[in-house]
Write a protein that holds these residues in place. Sequence first.
Motif, PDB file in Angstrom:
ATOM      1  N   THR A   1       0.824  -1.201   0.000  1.00  0.00           N
ATOM      2  CA  THR A   1       0.000   0.000   0.000  1.00  0.00           C
ATOM      3  C   THR A   1       0.859   1.252   0.000  1.00  0.00           C
ATOM      4  O   THR A   1       2.014   1.239   0.426  1.00  0.00           O
ATOM      5  CB  THR A   1      -0.931   0.046   1.226  1.00  0.00           C
ATOM      6  OG1 THR A   1      -0.127   0.011   2.423  1.00  0.00           O
ATOM      7  CG2 THR A   1      -1.905  -1.110   1.229  1.00  0.00           C
TER       8      THR A   1
ATOM      9  N   VAL B   1       0.278   5.341   1.272  1.00  0.00           N
ATOM     10  CA  VAL B   1      -0.560   6.380   1.858  1.00  0.00           C
ATOM     11  C   VAL B   1      -0.248   7.688   1.138  1.00  0.00           C
ATOM     12  O   VAL B   1       0.878   8.188   1.194  1.00  0.00           O
ATOM     13  CB  VAL B   1      -0.309   6.530   3.374  1.00  0.00           C
ATOM     14  CG1 VAL B   1      -1.216   7.616   3.958  1.00  0.00           C
ATOM     15  CG2 VAL B   1      -0.545   5.202   4.090  1.00  0.00           C
TER      16      VAL B   1
ATOM     17  N   VAL C   1      -5.481   5.707   1.019  1.00  0.00           N
ATOM     18  CA  VAL C   1      -4.607   4.533   0.906  1.00  0.00           C
ATOM     19  C   VAL C   1      -4.832   3.877  -0.446  1.00  0.00           C
ATOM     20  O   VAL C   1      -5.966   3.572  -0.822  1.00  0.00           O
ATOM     21  CB  VAL C   1      -4.878   3.522   2.042  1.00  0.00           C
ATOM     22  CG1 VAL C   1      -3.975   2.298   1.894  1.00  0.00           C
ATOM     23  CG2 VAL C   1      -4.660   4.185   3.392  1.00  0.00           C
TER      24      VAL C   1
ATOM     25  N   ARG D   1      -6.333  -0.911   4.382  1.00  0.00           N
ATOM     26  CA  ARG D   1      -6.637   0.529   4.306  1.00  0.00           C
ATOM     27  C   ARG D   1      -6.827   1.114   5.713  1.00  0.00           C
ATOM     28  O   ARG D   1      -6.506   2.276   5.960  1.00  0.00           O
ATOM     29  CB  ARG D   1      -7.894   0.762   3.469  1.00  0.00           C
ATOM     30  CG  ARG D   1      -7.669   0.614   1.958  1.00  0.00           C
ATOM     31  CD  ARG D   1      -8.855   1.154   1.178  1.00  0.00           C
ATOM     32  NE  ARG D   1      -8.588   1.191  -0.251  1.00  0.00           N
ATOM     33  CZ  ARG D   1      -9.126   0.362  -1.139  1.00  0.00           C
ATOM     34  NH1 ARG D   1      -9.968  -0.591  -0.732  1.00  0.00           N
ATOM     35  NH2 ARG D   1      -8.829   0.470  -2.416  1.00  0.00           N
TER      36      ARG D   1
ATOM     37  N   ALA E   1      -2.907   1.013   7.336  1.00  0.00           N
ATOM     38  CA  ALA E   1      -1.814   1.807   6.773  1.00  0.00           C
ATOM     39  C   ALA E   1      -1.668   3.192   7.412  1.00  0.00           C
ATOM     40  O   ALA E   1      -0.547   3.577   7.794  1.00  0.00           O
ATOM     41  CB  ALA E   1      -1.986   1.917   5.259  1.00  0.00           C
TER      42      ALA E   1
ATOM     43  N   ARG F   1       5.059   5.322   4.843  1.00  0.00           N
ATOM     44  CA  ARG F   1       4.014   5.591   3.853  1.00  0.00           C
ATOM     45  C   ARG F   1       3.754   4.410   2.920  1.00  0.00           C
ATOM     46  O   ARG F   1       2.677   4.319   2.333  1.00  0.00           O
ATOM     47  CB  ARG F   1       4.373   6.825   3.020  1.00  0.00           C
ATOM     48  CG  ARG F   1       4.251   8.122   3.809  1.00  0.00           C
ATOM     49  CD  ARG F   1       4.494   9.311   2.930  1.00  0.00           C
ATOM     50  NE  ARG F   1       3.524   9.377   1.826  1.00  0.00           N
ATOM     51  CZ  ARG F   1       3.674  10.160   0.767  1.00  0.00           C
ATOM     52  NH1 ARG F   1       4.771  10.916   0.650  1.00  0.00           N
ATOM     53  NH2 ARG F   1       2.763  10.181  -0.181  1.00  0.00           N
ATOM     54  N   THR F   2       4.715   3.527   2.755  1.00  0.00           N
ATOM     55  CA  THR F   2       4.476   2.377   1.868  1.00  0.00           C
ATOM     56  C   THR F   2       4.955   1.107   2.554  1.00  0.00           C
ATOM     57  O   THR F   2       6.130   0.981   2.907  1.00  0.00           O
ATOM     58  CB  THR F   2       5.158   2.560   0.492  1.00  0.00           C
ATOM     59  OG1 THR F   2       4.861   1.428  -0.332  1.00  0.00           O
ATOM     60  CG2 THR F   2       6.656   2.768   0.605  1.00  0.00           C
TER      61      THR F   2
END
Length: 377
Positions: free
Chosen positions: A238, A240, A246, A325, A328, A335-336
């Motif tokens: 994911t 963000v 997300v 979602r 995250a 962020r990932t």
Amino acid sequence: MIDEARRQSLRVARGLARRGRDGAARARRSAWIAGAVLRDGGPGAALPLARRAAHLLGPRRFGLEEAYTLGLLDPRAADDLVDASVSKRELIALQARLNPNEFWYLTEDKAVFSRLAEAVGVRVPALLAILCDTGPGWSATGEPLARAGDWERLFAEGLPDTFVVKPARGYHGLGVRVVERRDGLLHQLGGEAVTPAQLARELVADRQFHIHVVQERITNAPGVPGARSAVQTARIATLVERDGSVRPLNAFFRSALEGNVIDNFRHGATGNLVAPLDPASGTVLGLTAVGDDGVLREVEPPPGTNAPAPGTRMPMWDECLELVRFAAPRFLPMRTLGWDVAVTPDGPTIVEANMWWDPVGSVHGVRAALDALRAAA
């Protein structure tokens, strides 16, 4: 103080020795790969392959083993396959710009990750204990685990009849023990039966990992592909966005072979299979495995493996996306992340998260994921 200094010195010495052995093994492996590529290419292929290798190992930042495993050094590999492929180094360089290294422990230390996830309401396997060989550990009952006898008592009577022990900072499924207690013994799936005292001694003697977590053992829900002997997970990566939304970037499903305790791929060493997924729908796009030559190729589902065929949709995929979602934003400023999600009889559960993720065993959607990371960074 002297004993602790001696212990730390021994750990450093063992680490340096291990690195030396690993370096020699890599050199031998590189020589074997070069020979295999030249033999397979046949007469006249040496110069074109040398140019491709220079391009992949130079500007594209592939490792030699990585390029060989992905089949990029095969003279029959199509140019579009080579162009669509992304090296792990290139992905990690962008992830490093999005995930502050100061917060690595939020995901890479399983003890920290589990306690944080539980605190913010992210569903994970219940954390039952933290075992540390240099000082008192923690247990869900509140009892300190300060001595070998405490560990033995925990394994003998302080845990459910089945549980999982894994290194807090482990990787690739190394050191994972799935344990069942029967008739006073601890039966380790894929291993030998031991007494509680023997298991405690084994963990204390572990030279590579010094802190272990004890977790609830979860199981697969009916309808999940793969073996029953291991918990099957889907890796969902994911991102963000800056507005807090997300975005699922990439996904694949790891299908374990029957008898394997873990579903990790480990560059094909476990024999497990990988199925790239459409991250939006959870539909299987293909099935890949590493052959005897060490090269990754698409395969048909082998008989008796319960591996998913192309076109199969993973069960409860919408719920899996809903879970990542939710999770995250709660792990910002990372962020990932790559989330390993299992579908259990009670619904999706996050087994662990990874700040360094790569799409194992496939090039499906990797270029699009890289572009998204680049735009975010």
